[in-house]
Design a protein around this motif. Structure first.
Motif, mmCIF file in Angstrom:
data_model
loop_
_atom_site.group_PDB
_atom_site.id
_atom_site.type_symbol
_atom_site.label_atom_id
_atom_site.label_comp_id
_atom_site.label_asym_id
_atom_site.label_seq_id
_atom_site.Cartn_x
_atom_site.Cartn_y
_atom_site.Cartn_z
ATOM 1 N N VAL A 32 28.551 -15.029 11.835
ATOM 2 C CA VAL A 32 29.135 -14.344 10.686
ATOM 3 C C VAL A 32 28.088 -14.159 9.591
ATOM 4 C CG1 VAL A 32 30.942 -14.444 8.911
ATOM 5 C CG2 VAL A 32 31.370 -15.427 11.188
ATOM 6 N N ASP A 33 27.978 -12.937 9.087
ATOM 7 C CA ASP A 33 27.249 -12.647 7.853
ATOM 8 C C ASP A 33 28.312 -12.437 6.791
ATOM 9 O OD1 ASP A 33 24.552 -12.658 8.783
ATOM 10 O OD2 ASP A 33 24.895 -10.709 9.704
ATOM 11 N N GLU A 55 33.812 -10.963 1.940
ATOM 12 C CA GLU A 55 33.581 -9.874 2.895
ATOM 13 C C GLU A 55 32.757 -10.460 4.027
ATOM 14 O OE1 GLU A 55 31.492 -7.269 0.282
ATOM 15 O OE2 GLU A 55 33.326 -6.311 -0.428
ATOM 16 N N LYS A 57 30.397 -11.204 14.760
ATOM 17 C CA LYS A 57 30.179 -10.644 16.095
ATOM 18 C C LYS A 57 30.157 -11.782 17.095
ATOM 19 C CE LYS A 57 25.172 -10.632 15.562
ATOM 20 N NZ LYS A 57 23.960 -9.874 15.514
ATOM 21 N N GLU A 74 31.231 -9.955 8.188
ATOM 22 C CA GLU A 74 30.968 -9.206 9.411
ATOM 23 C C GLU A 74 30.719 -10.249 10.480
ATOM 24 O OE1 GLU A 74 29.745 -5.693 9.980
ATOM 25 O OE2 GLU A 74 30.467 -4.987 8.048
#
Length: 170
Positions: A27-28, A14, A18, A16
């Motif tokens: 990215v996290d 998964e 930006k 996230e």
């Protein structure tokens, strides 16, 4: 576990991401292996990618394609070491030299399109094991490497766009 008992586990990434700056992406991420209600492995991490000046970036991190290639090589190497143990084939160091090539095609100022040309991995195993045993380990590693499995059996990437408060297929 019985010798022929089949089990399965999930592998979920998964992320996230930006955009930050010109072409940099941060990215996290979270990777979970095992049943999602009680994972046997969970790892959280942060990564960044950037492009060089060719794409208008600042070259502040590796380009996205470098992560893909690194993932392929390191996934296979991990599986070689893991499956050599399972198959009881003594393997010391593993070295891989990768030659991976794409071609970008562009007409005028239109966006270019990417075309894979070849993926070649030269694998050097530090072992005295017979070549047939080395092939068994490599074959198992190829089948167990999630990146190679994706390349061999691609599934379509689904893209969705935000539409108000929801998502629509793009």
């Amino acid at each position: 576990m019985a010798e022929n008992q089949q089990t399965s586990f999930d592998v979920v990434c998964e992320m996230e991401a930006k955009s930050v700056g010109k072409m940099r992406t941060e990215v996290d991420a979270r990777m979970v292996v095992g049943p999602l209600d009680s994972p046997m492995y969970e790892h959280r991490f942060e990564m960044a990618s950037d492009e060089g000046s060719f794409h208008g970036g600042a070259d502040s991190a590796p380009p996205p394609l470098a992560f893909f290639c690194t993932g392929l090589v390191t996934c296979l190497m991990t599986q070689v070491r893991a499956f050599a143990k399972r198959l009881r084939v003594p393997v010391g160091d593993v070295r891989v030299t990768a030659d991976i090539k794409w071609e970008g095609r562009q007409t005028g100022r239109a966006p270019y399109t990417a075309h894979p040309i070849h993926f070649r991995l030269d694998i050097d195993l530090d072992t005295d094991a017979p070549l047939d045993d080395q092939r068994r380990v490599l074959n198992a590693a190829e089948l167990g490497c999630f990146v190679e499995a994706t390349l061999a059996n691609p599934v379509p990437v689904e893209h969705r766009l935000r539409d108000g408060d929801g998502w629509i297929d793009a």
